[in-house]
Design an enzyme around this catalytic site. Structure first.
Site, PDB file in Angstrom:
ATOM      1  N   HIS A 106     -39.705-100.345  58.023  1.00 23.97           N
ATOM      2  CA  HIS A 106     -39.440 -98.810  57.965  1.00 23.97           C
ATOM      3  C   HIS A 106     -40.446 -98.127  57.234  1.00 23.97           C
ATOM      4  CE1 HIS A 106     -36.653 -95.277  57.794  1.00 23.97           C
ATOM      5  NE2 HIS A 106     -36.950 -95.372  56.709  1.00 23.97           N
ATOM      6  N   GLU A 107     -40.675 -98.275  56.041  1.00 27.04           N
ATOM      7  CA  GLU A 107     -41.507 -97.581  55.060  1.00 27.04           C
ATOM      8  C   GLU A 107     -42.845 -97.505  55.768  1.00 27.04           C
ATOM      9  OE1 GLU A 107     -40.043 -95.720  53.064  1.00 27.04           O
ATOM     10  OE2 GLU A 107     -38.145 -96.818  52.927  1.00 27.04           O
ATOM     11  N   HIS A 155     -43.255 -94.936  58.045  1.00 28.36           N
ATOM     12  CA  HIS A 155     -43.524 -93.407  57.458  1.00 28.36           C
ATOM     13  C   HIS A 155     -45.131 -93.411  57.418  1.00 28.36           C
ATOM     14  CE1 HIS A 155     -39.379 -92.414  56.904  1.00 28.36           C
ATOM     15  NE2 HIS A 155     -39.065 -93.366  56.125  1.00 28.36           N
ATOM     16  N   ASP A 176     -37.928 -90.037  59.425  1.00 31.20           N
ATOM     17  CA  ASP A 176     -36.343 -90.705  59.483  1.00 31.20           C
ATOM     18  C   ASP A 176     -35.926 -90.076  60.777  1.00 31.20           C
ATOM     19  OD1 ASP A 176     -36.080 -92.394  57.282  1.00 31.20           O
ATOM     20  OD2 ASP A 176     -36.444 -90.539  55.937  1.00 31.20           O
TER      21      ASP A 176
HETATM   22 ZN   LIG Z   1     -36.899 -93.442  55.727  1.00 32.67          ZN
END
Ligand SMILES: [Zn+2]
Length: 191
Positions: free
Chosen positions: A126-127, A130, A136
């Site tokens: 997830h990170e 980014h 998000d």
């Molecule tokens: Zn996030």
């Protein structure tokens, strides 16, 4: 008996490789062969990722198997990395990319989410999402990587869905990719 057999097998293997070598060298790749797509290589530095180094490696593997326009490689010692990964006591958070070669973004692998039971591989991918320019997508289902914590504490899905993977591919398709006005912000993944 056994010894004699193994000597014969080695001699046989040597003969095969001697025979194979000249023909392999004499067969250049045809000019019409499809060229591999040029991928952007981004280096990451997990030397400060503490106990999350394995999770980071798993998150990297997730991205490298889901996209081809960008690939993540662990920075050799002394090489500048575009993505710094740092273990810290807060909530996981990251600079929003897409980071380019020579740029710099940070992933803070916050222990607070790990303490609460969130899956470490999902946190890592997830990170890194980014870093690769994905914002998000909260709230969202577990099938979405960028739904983050709203996918639920029990959600162990570390994979981007097709839309998320396609968006990263688009971010690294070429030099003229659209830039997000939110690029460079730090996104905090507190639930
Ligand atoms: Zn996030």
């Amino acid at each position: 008996m056994l010894r004699k057999f193994s000597v014969g097998a080695v001699a046989g293997a040597a003969a095969i490789s001697l025979m194979a070598a000249p023909s392999a060298a004499a067969a250049p790749a045809p000019a019409t062969a499809p060229r591999p797509a040029l991928a952007t290589t981004l280096y990451y530095d997990a030397t400060q990722a503490g106990e999350f180094k394995t999770a980071v490696a798993e998150g990297v593997k997730v991205w490298n198997t889901h996209v081809k326009n960008v690939q993540l490689v662990e920075a050799p010692q002394g090489r500048r990395a575009e993505i710094q990964i740092v273990a810290d006591p807060g909530w996981p958070r990251a600079t929003l990319g897409p980071v380019r070669p020579g740029g710099r973004v940070t992933v803070w692998f916050g222990r607070q989410a790990v303490t609460q039971g969130y899956n470490t591989t999902r946190i890592a991918s997830h990170e890194l999402g980014h870093s690769l320019g994905l914002p998000d997508a909260k709230p969202g289902p577990c099938s979405s990587l960028m739904s983050g914590s709203t996918g639920g504490v029990s959600c162990a899905n570390p994979n981007p869905n097709a839309t998320e993977a396609a968006r990263v591919e688009a971010n690294y398709r070429g030099v003229n990719t659209p830039r997000s006005p939110f690029e460079g912000r730090v996104l905090v993944d507190a639930p």
